[in-house]
Enzyme design. Structure first.
Site, PDB file in Angstrom:
ATOM      1  N   ASP A  53       0.812  -1.229   0.000  1.00  0.00           N
ATOM      2  CA  ASP A  53       0.000   0.000   0.000  1.00  0.00           C
ATOM      3  C   ASP A  53       0.843   1.276   0.000  1.00  0.00           C
ATOM      4  O   ASP A  53       0.366   2.337  -0.398  1.00  0.00           O
ATOM      5  CB  ASP A  53      -0.929   0.023   1.217  1.00  0.00           C
ATOM      6  CG  ASP A  53      -1.893  -1.151   1.230  1.00  0.00           C
ATOM      7  OD1 ASP A  53      -2.101  -1.751   0.160  1.00  0.00           O
ATOM      8  OD2 ASP A  53      -2.433  -1.474   2.307  1.00  0.00           O
ATOM      9  N   GLU A 112      -9.174   0.842  -4.650  1.00  0.00           N
ATOM     10  CA  GLU A 112     -10.246   0.087  -3.974  1.00  0.00           C
ATOM     11  C   GLU A 112     -10.892   0.906  -2.862  1.00  0.00           C
ATOM     12  O   GLU A 112     -12.045   0.694  -2.519  1.00  0.00           O
ATOM     13  CB  GLU A 112      -9.720  -1.238  -3.421  1.00  0.00           C
ATOM     14  CG  GLU A 112      -8.691  -1.072  -2.316  1.00  0.00           C
ATOM     15  CD  GLU A 112      -8.295  -2.375  -1.642  1.00  0.00           C
ATOM     16  OE1 GLU A 112      -8.914  -3.418  -1.895  1.00  0.00           O
ATOM     17  OE2 GLU A 112      -7.334  -2.337  -0.848  1.00  0.00           O
ATOM     18  N   ARG A 170      -0.652  -8.826  -5.224  1.00  0.00           N
ATOM     19  CA  ARG A 170       0.251  -9.165  -4.116  1.00  0.00           C
ATOM     20  C   ARG A 170       1.043 -10.430  -4.390  1.00  0.00           C
ATOM     21  O   ARG A 170       1.965 -10.759  -3.651  1.00  0.00           O
ATOM     22  CB  ARG A 170      -0.575  -9.376  -2.835  1.00  0.00           C
ATOM     23  CG  ARG A 170      -0.867  -8.121  -2.142  1.00  0.00           C
ATOM     24  CD  ARG A 170      -1.311  -8.219  -0.718  1.00  0.00           C
ATOM     25  NE  ARG A 170      -1.676  -9.471  -0.142  1.00  0.00           N
ATOM     26  CZ  ARG A 170      -2.676  -9.625   0.720  1.00  0.00           C
ATOM     27  NH1 ARG A 170      -3.427  -8.598   1.053  1.00  0.00           N
ATOM     28  NH2 ARG A 170      -2.926 -10.782   1.255  1.00  0.00           N
TER      29      ARG A 170
HETATM   30  O1  F6P Z   1      -2.572  -4.049   3.052  1.00  0.00           O
HETATM   31  C1  F6P Z   1      -2.359  -4.790   1.897  1.00  0.00           C
HETATM   32  C2  F6P Z   1      -3.659  -5.146   1.249  1.00  0.00           C
HETATM   33  O2  F6P Z   1      -3.382  -5.909   0.107  1.00  0.00           O
HETATM   34  C3  F6P Z   1      -4.554  -3.968   0.898  1.00  0.00           C
HETATM   35  O3  F6P Z   1      -4.165  -3.320  -0.292  1.00  0.00           O
HETATM   36  C4  F6P Z   1      -5.903  -4.626   0.815  1.00  0.00           C
HETATM   37  O4  F6P Z   1      -6.946  -3.699   1.084  1.00  0.00           O
HETATM   38  C5  F6P Z   1      -5.827  -5.652   1.896  1.00  0.00           C
HETATM   39  O5  F6P Z   1      -4.451  -5.923   2.117  1.00  0.00           O
HETATM   40  C6  F6P Z   1      -6.540  -6.938   1.588  1.00  0.00           C
HETATM   41  O6  F6P Z   1      -6.467  -7.731   2.718  1.00  0.00           O
HETATM   42  P1  F6P Z   1      -6.815  -9.273   2.754  1.00  0.00           P
HETATM   43  O7  F6P Z   1      -5.700  -9.990   2.031  1.00  0.00           O
HETATM   44  O8  F6P Z   1      -6.851  -9.600   4.194  1.00  0.00           O
HETATM   45  O9  F6P Z   1      -8.093  -9.445   2.019  1.00  0.00           O
END
Ligand code: F6P
Length: 323
Positions: free
Chosen positions: A127, A222, A256
């Site tokens: 982020d 988002e 990610r």
């Molecule tokens: O903080 C990293 C992140 O990928 C954010 O961009 C996203 O809102 C969140 O984590 C998603 O979290 P999770 O993997 O718990 O759904």
């Protein structure tokens, strides 16, 4: 011999493995014994530790995610959970901890530090909203993934004279959206820090066609006020009047995943090594990050619960370059 633990916490980020490797090997070289904590703070509370030798962290620098596993631990968010974690740390003879993660993780690190545990944080989140580092581990790789998607969408958008909306991650921070919008040549960028309503977006996408463009791409964070689904619904409802279709692609967790690029491997190696060095010098209570090209150590008290502001001049640049 000093015994230290390493954990990765919160959303994983490409480069976390490289950071684990760097901390481990630097700490071992300084004569410390290293233990990996599985599943972040959840594993800390459960005492889920594995000894890490130099060979145990071989072959991971090129791997995405975190081989230790990560978690968001509701238990650790409570005072009771943190006390339990401290008791487990003491029972296992751990004298210090390295926490690789983003905002929530470093707030947790600060709590443990205040409870008397020497902790060093390593700035890691896609982020890029963490105070104490201009850029965090994982951001560059995530940006490149978003860019690849935008580049691909542009070719199909141009073939069909269609508008596309790409939704990118970032929680409530617009960094990923803004930077991928600039680097991907998007016509519109919508971020939490600067809302863009669906009607304005339609106008700006239309204006792009009117300027002779063959595609019109909007990148939406988002966390933006008007979500991708809401914008899509608006376009469907007013299709006749707007005069063109909008297709939506949500990148989600794809951003990610995957192998870290060179920048993230290097950043993670430098930050991880700095964390190991600090602990070997008996220093703690800080987050290691990168500021103006230099490795820095910022007190966790200045990082915990803070959000790094986004330079909104870059939004003007995005608009200018989209002309
Ligand atoms: O903080 C990293 C992140 O990928 C954010 O961009 C996203 O809102 C969140 O984590 C998603 O979290 P999770 O993997 O718990 O759904």
């Amino acid at each position: 011999m000093k015994r230290i633990g390493i954990l990765t916490s919160g959303g994983d980020a490409p480069g976390m493995n490289a950071a684990i490797r760097a901390v481990t090997r630097t700490a071992i070289a300084a004569g410390m014994a290293v233990f990996g904590v599985r599943r972040g703070y959840a594993g800390l509370i459960a005492g889920d530790f594995i000894p890490l030798g130099a060979r145990d962290v071989g072959g991971i620098i090129e791997r995405g995610g975190t081989f230790l596993g990560s978690a968001r631990s509701p238990a650790f968010m409570t005072e009771e959970g943190r006390r339990k974690a401290m008791a487990v740390v003491e029972a296992n003879g751990l004298e210090a901890l390295v926490v690789i993660g983003g905002n929530g993780s470093q707030t947790g690190a600060h709590h443990l530090s205040q409870m008397g545990l020497p902790v060093v944080g390593v700035a890691s989140t896609i982020d890029n909203d963490l105070a104490g580092s201009e850029i965090t581990i994982g951001v560059d790789t995530a940006l490149n993934i978003a860019l690849e998607a935008i580049d691909r969408l542009k070719t199909t958008a141009a073939s069909h004279q269609r508008a596309f909306l790409v939704e990118v991650m970032g929680r409530d921070c617009g960094y990923l959206a803004l930077m991928s919008g600039i680097a991907g040549g998007a016509e519109v960028v919508a971020i939490p820090e600067a809302p863009c309503d669906p009607e304005t977006m339609a106008r700006e996408l239309r204006a792009a066609y009117d300027r002779g463009k063959s595609h019109a791409i909007a990148v939406v964070a988002e966390g933006a006020k008007h979500k991708a689904s809401e914008i899509a619904a608006h376009f469907r409802e007013h299709h006749e009047r707007i005069g063109f279709e909008l297709r939506v692609t949500s990148l989600g967790h794809v951003q990610r995943g995957g192998a870290p690029g060179a920048f993230d491997r290097l950043l993670a190696s430098r930050l991880g090594a700095a964390a190991g060095d600090l602990l070997s010098q008996g220093k703690s209570g800080v987050l290691v990050g990168l500021i103006r090209g230099e490795i820095t150590a910022t007190p966790l008290s200045e990082v915990a619960g803070k959000k790094k502001p986004l330079d909104l001049r870059l939004l003007d640049l995005a608009r200018l370059l989209a002309q």
